[in-house]
Scaffold this active site. Structure first.
Site, mmCIF file in Angstrom:
data_model
loop_
_atom_site.group_PDB
_atom_site.id
_atom_site.type_symbol
_atom_site.label_atom_id
_atom_site.label_comp_id
_atom_site.label_asym_id
_atom_site.label_seq_id
_atom_site.Cartn_x
_atom_site.Cartn_y
_atom_site.Cartn_z
ATOM 1 N N ARG A 14 13.685 -2.290 2.534
ATOM 2 C CA ARG A 14 13.231 -2.590 1.211
ATOM 3 C C ARG A 14 14.607 -2.170 -0.086
ATOM 4 N NH1 ARG A 14 10.566 1.390 4.666
ATOM 5 N NH2 ARG A 14 8.329 1.327 4.222
ATOM 6 N N LYS A 70 0.096 7.864 4.267
ATOM 7 C CA LYS A 70 -0.870 6.813 4.238
ATOM 8 C C LYS A 70 -1.608 5.949 5.051
ATOM 9 C CE LYS A 70 3.573 5.197 2.933
ATOM 10 N NZ LYS A 70 4.935 4.222 3.055
ATOM 11 N N ASN A 119 7.947 2.410 -1.539
ATOM 12 C CA ASN A 119 9.224 1.772 -1.837
ATOM 13 C C ASN A 119 8.938 1.887 -3.611
ATOM 14 O OD1 ASN A 119 11.687 1.525 -2.148
ATOM 15 N ND2 ASN A 119 11.371 -1.454 -2.296
ATOM 16 N N PRO A 146 1.062 -1.516 0.142
ATOM 17 C CA PRO A 146 0.309 -0.294 0.018
ATOM 18 C C PRO A 146 1.083 1.133 0.103
ATOM 19 C CG PRO A 146 -0.357 -1.154 2.026
ATOM 20 C CD PRO A 146 0.694 -2.140 1.136
ATOM 21 N N GLU A 147 0.738 1.880 -1.374
ATOM 22 C CA GLU A 147 1.869 3.361 -1.190
ATOM 23 C C GLU A 147 0.190 4.627 -1.092
ATOM 24 O OE1 GLU A 147 4.879 3.614 -3.110
ATOM 25 O OE2 GLU A 147 5.776 1.688 -3.095
#
Ligand SMILES: [Zn+2]
Length: 266
Positions: free
Chosen positions: A250, A51, A165, A2-3
């Site tokens: 990441r 977010k 990311n 989720p971004e």
């Protein structure tokens, strides 16, 4: 993962399902909220901030949640089987007469007074999808530490809220800069917040995220998750950093030809 675009879309779906409706069911399955019952209250609105999700109910209360790596909210019609994971992963159940929203694996779930929302989201930088998006302020914040590596600065939610990311890898590519280039050395740093806005805005209504214009389904992103495959622009194999010790470490992807600049220590 989720971004900002995913969370924006989720907030809109939750808003459409719940806003203006009275909660007839409320279960918050985290110890701190086990005795909290919001049923009987009308949901005022659901909004995204970076977010973070803010679900505001009447009486001046906000249910704050964050999905981090794999949390999810799913909306169900009455009688529909709940999707999203096994029952023991359910953290929140909010039902109206017509819809039930179920939150799975939410690592952050807390209740704050709406007047005190700043306590949980006040640290965030400008949100490219927010009604108060301020690219000049985002740029100012990004440049406060000009020696910071570009890829690291783009992930810092205090500077710019909403990038994860995928977008930080894609943005570094579109900026034509190594993720380890000090952000102050970008030739046109104002393009960073401008492109962040452009990408998030273009994708906020798309279930399948895309940064390559008109891309084929298997070529939707320039470098993210394309380790060792040819760069879509120049053909050089895309490089990546080794996976970290934890699942949320990441991995950085970049094209060494299209993105000149420093590279990490081997
Ligand atoms: Zn390339």
């Amino acid at each position: 993962m989720p971004e900002g675009d995913t969370v924006w879309r989720l907030a809109r779906q939750l808003h459409e399902a719940l806003a203006g409706k009275v909660l007839v069911r409320c279960e918050l399955r985290v110890p701190r909220l086990a005795t909290t019952d919001l049923s009987g209250r009308t949901v005022r609105e659901v909004v995204a901030r970076g977010k973070h999700l803010l679900l505001r109910v009447e009486g001046g209360l906000t249910l704050h949640s964050h999905l981090r790596m794999d949390g999810a909210w799913r909306i169900h019609a009455p009688g529909e089987r709940w999707r999203g994971g096994p029952a023991h992963q359910i953290r929140a159940v909010l039902g109206t007469a017509h819809r039930t929203a179920v939150g799975f694996r939410l690592p952050v779930l807390e209740l704050v007074r709406t007047a005190d929302e700043n306590r949980v989201v006040g640290h965030l930088g400008p949100d490219p999808l927010g009604p108060d998006w301020d690219p000049a302020e985002a740029l100012r914040r990004l440049l406060t530490a000009p020696d910071r590596p570009l890829g690291e600065a783009l992930l810092d939610q205090r500077l710019l809220a909403g990038l994860g990311n995928v977008y930080r890898c894609e943005l570094c590519f579109l900026l034509g800069a190594s993720p380890w280039l000090p952000i102050g050395r970008l030739s046109d740093p104002a393009r960073a917040p401008a492109l962040a806005r452009k990408l998030l805005d273009a994708n906020k209504d798309r279930p399948a995220r895309r940064t390559v214009p008109g891309a084929r389904p298997d070529r939707r992103l320039w470098v993210y998750d394309r380790a060792d495959r040819p760069c879509l622009r120049c053909g050089t194999p895309v490089r990546h950093t080794p996976p970290g010790p934890t699942p949320d470490a990441r991995i950085t992807y970049w094209c060494p030809t299209c993105q000149p600049g420093p590279t990490p220590e081997p």
